[in-house]
Write an enzyme that holds these catalytic residues in place. Structure first.
Site, PDB file in Angstrom:
ATOM      1  N   HIS A 193       0.833  -1.215   0.000  1.00 24.48           N
ATOM      2  CA  HIS A 193       0.000   0.000   0.000  1.00 24.48           C
ATOM      3  C   HIS A 193       0.861   1.255   0.000  1.00 24.48           C
ATOM      4  O   HIS A 193       2.084   1.213   0.213  1.00 24.48           O
ATOM      5  CB  HIS A 193      -0.920   0.000   1.222  1.00 24.48           C
ATOM      6  CG  HIS A 193      -0.213   0.016   2.539  1.00 24.48           C
ATOM      7  ND1 HIS A 193       0.229   1.174   3.141  1.00 24.48           N
ATOM      8  CD2 HIS A 193       0.148  -0.995   3.380  1.00 24.48           C
ATOM      9  CE1 HIS A 193       0.811   0.887   4.296  1.00 24.48           C
ATOM     10  NE2 HIS A 193       0.780  -0.426   4.464  1.00 24.48           N
ATOM     11  N   CYS A 209       1.862  -3.129   6.812  1.00 23.16           N
ATOM     12  CA  CYS A 209       2.498  -4.222   6.064  1.00 23.16           C
ATOM     13  C   CYS A 209       3.669  -3.673   5.261  1.00 23.16           C
ATOM     14  O   CYS A 209       4.661  -3.258   5.835  1.00 23.16           O
ATOM     15  CB  CYS A 209       1.460  -4.888   5.173  1.00 23.16           C
ATOM     16  SG  CYS A 209       0.151  -5.729   6.099  1.00 23.16           S
TER      17      CYS A 209
END
Length: 243
Positions: A193, A209
């Site tokens: 992301h 993440c």
């Protein structure tokens, strides 16, 4: 003939004595003046350094529903800038390879090259490795932190899965794009992301993440197809030759 001590010569001698004596008297009392130093020509202050030029790829993104500001290139080491690199691997073109140790992500291209991106890795980024697929992608996604993260950080409860997550926007930790990773048909909760915190690229951060600069995740989003394979390595790349 004897000259009188009160005659003209005597008066002249006394006058000379008085003049000379006064000169000595003044010379002994007046402090000698030090000549003023010559004034040096003024040196103008050096001009301020020019701001670093923003690479074209990291200028402010256009056509987005929320602002994606230009990246300050002085804040990110150049080794984390997006670039095409030689990359020899047994993985097929189209594969995404994540090297959490080196803080790099590679999108394999034909001909022994790859597009390399700098990444930041959060706690969740270190929690999974293996092979999976990029099941789908989202522009300006909602963020729903996993329950394990909410348990560690109760202040995130308003954005939990049960509460519908966080709206897209500049406060959303997923940034401008997100790619969702599934393994054997199950969501791994692993994400690639964007981020509005460019300083975090190249670092291990507290949560999340795998994060990329928003400009980079937009580029990756446009290059990667749904269903593409992804391989995540936590201990370095085993078989790749990179530069």
């Amino acid at each position: 003939m004897t000259l009188s001590s009160s005659g003209p010569r005597a008066r002249l001698s006394r006058r000379a004595f008085l003049v000379g004596g006064s000169t000595l008297f003044l010379g002994g009392c007046v402090t000698a003046q030090t000549p003023a130093p010559a004034l040096l020509p003024s040196v103008p202050a050096p001009p301020p350094p020019l701001p670093a030029a923003v690479p074209l790829m990291y200028r402010a993104a256009e056509g987005e529903p929320f602002e994606v500001a230009a990246v300050d290139p002085t804040k990110i080491p150049e080794r984390y800038w997006r670039r095409e690199v030689p990359f020899v691997t047994s993985e097929a073109p189209g594969t995404v390879i994540v090297d959490t140790q080196a803080k790099h992500l590679y999108h394999v291209r034909p001909g022994g090259t790859a597009m390399r991106y700098g990444i930041g890795v959060g706690r969740e980024g270190f929690s999974w490795e293996g092979r999976a697929i990029i099941a789908y992608k989202r522009r300006w996604p909602r963020w729903t932190p996993p329950d394990s993260m909410v348990a560690r950080q109760p202040e995130l409860r308003p954005y939990s899965i049960a509460n519908g997550g966080m709206d897209p926007g500049p406060r959303n930790p997923l940034g401008a794009r997100a790619l969702y990773i599934h393994q054997n048909g199950t969501d791994t909760l692993y994400r690639l992301h964007g981020t509005f915190q460019p300083w975090s690229i190249g670092k291990a951060v507290s949560s999340g993440c795998i994060r990329l600069l928003n400009q980079d995740v937009i580029h990756l989003f446009d290059e990667v197809r749904d269903g593409s394979p992804i391989v995540v390595h936590q201990a370095g790349l085993p078989d790749a030759v990179t530069v």
